[in-house]
Write a protein that holds these residues in place. Structure first.
Motif, PDB file in Angstrom:
ATOM      1  N   MET A   1     -18.970   7.829  28.130  1.00  0.00           N
ATOM      2  CA  MET A   1     -18.681   6.411  27.976  1.00  0.00           C
ATOM      3  C   MET A   1     -18.116   6.108  26.587  1.00  0.00           C
ATOM      4  N   THR A   2     -18.459   6.869  25.598  1.00  0.00           N
ATOM      5  CA  THR A   2     -18.032   6.558  24.240  1.00  0.00           C
ATOM      6  C   THR A   2     -16.720   7.262  23.861  1.00  0.00           C
ATOM      7  N   THR A   3     -15.961   7.690  24.831  1.00  0.00           N
ATOM      8  CA  THR A   3     -14.775   8.509  24.583  1.00  0.00           C
ATOM      9  C   THR A   3     -13.795   7.870  23.599  1.00  0.00           C
ATOM     10  N   LEU A   4     -13.310   6.645  23.852  1.00  0.00           N
ATOM     11  CA  LEU A   4     -12.330   6.022  22.977  1.00  0.00           C
ATOM     12  C   LEU A   4     -12.902   5.829  21.574  1.00  0.00           C
ATOM     13  N   TYR A   5     -14.124   5.379  21.481  1.00  0.00           N
ATOM     14  CA  TYR A   5     -14.777   5.185  20.179  1.00  0.00           C
ATOM     15  C   TYR A   5     -14.780   6.501  19.395  1.00  0.00           C
ATOM     16  N   GLU A  36     -11.779  -1.066  27.006  1.00  0.00           N
ATOM     17  CA  GLU A  36     -12.513   0.199  26.979  1.00  0.00           C
ATOM     18  C   GLU A  36     -13.307   0.318  25.671  1.00  0.00           C
ATOM     19  N   TYR A  37     -12.698  -0.079  24.571  1.00  0.00           N
ATOM     20  CA  TYR A  37     -13.377  -0.038  23.272  1.00  0.00           C
ATOM     21  C   TYR A  37     -14.622  -0.919  23.290  1.00  0.00           C
ATOM     22  N   LYS A  39     -16.460  -1.668  25.861  1.00  0.00           N
ATOM     23  CA  LYS A  39     -17.483  -0.970  26.643  1.00  0.00           C
ATOM     24  C   LYS A  39     -18.121   0.132  25.813  1.00  0.00           C
ATOM     25  N   CYS A  40     -17.285   0.881  25.094  1.00  0.00           N
ATOM     26  CA  CYS A  40     -17.797   1.946  24.230  1.00  0.00           C
ATOM     27  C   CYS A  40     -18.706   1.383  23.147  1.00  0.00           C
ATOM     28  N   TRP A  43     -22.065   0.564  24.320  1.00  0.00           N
ATOM     29  CA  TRP A  43     -22.849   1.778  24.518  1.00  0.00           C
ATOM     30  C   TRP A  43     -23.355   2.317  23.186  1.00  0.00           C
ATOM     31  N   VAL A  44     -22.496   2.317  22.170  1.00  0.00           N
ATOM     32  CA  VAL A  44     -22.852   2.857  20.858  1.00  0.00           C
ATOM     33  C   VAL A  44     -23.905   1.994  20.179  1.00  0.00           C
ATOM     34  N   HIS A  58     -12.535  -0.972  12.787  1.00  0.00           N
ATOM     35  CA  HIS A  58     -13.288   0.191  13.237  1.00  0.00           C
ATOM     36  C   HIS A  58     -13.466   1.075  12.009  1.00  0.00           C
TER      37      HIS A  58
END
Length: 85
Positions: A1-5, A36-37, A39-40, A43-44, A58
């Protein structure tokens, strides 16, 4: 889930190593990548809390949204580095 981040963080770390700890100019995300960011980021920070507003930065680097962008980091020298792929 944290892929883009994590991809953004990895690109930033690589930029620091290659440019004597200089910050890149900015990250440019498409609206889809912005979502997507978010969502990431939820999650983070805390998966129970949904983040609805994208932060201005960021890890100290400005985030810009551009409908035409494929998702890039603009390096200190102006070079665009793809975030994905």
């Amino acid at each position: 889930m944290t892929t883009l981040y994590l991809q953004m963080t990895d690109k930033l770390s690589a930029h620091w190593r290659a440019h004597s700890n200089a910050y890149p100019r900015k990250f440019v995300l498409s609206p889809a990548l912005r979502d997507e960011y978010l969502k990431c980021l939820s999650w983070v920070t805390d998966a129970r809390v949904r983040v609805t507003t994208i932060p201005e930065k960021h890890m100290g680097v400005t985030i810009e949204i551009d409908e035409a962008s494929p998702g890039v980091m603009v390096a200190a020298d102006g070079t665009e580095v793809a975030l994905q792929g």
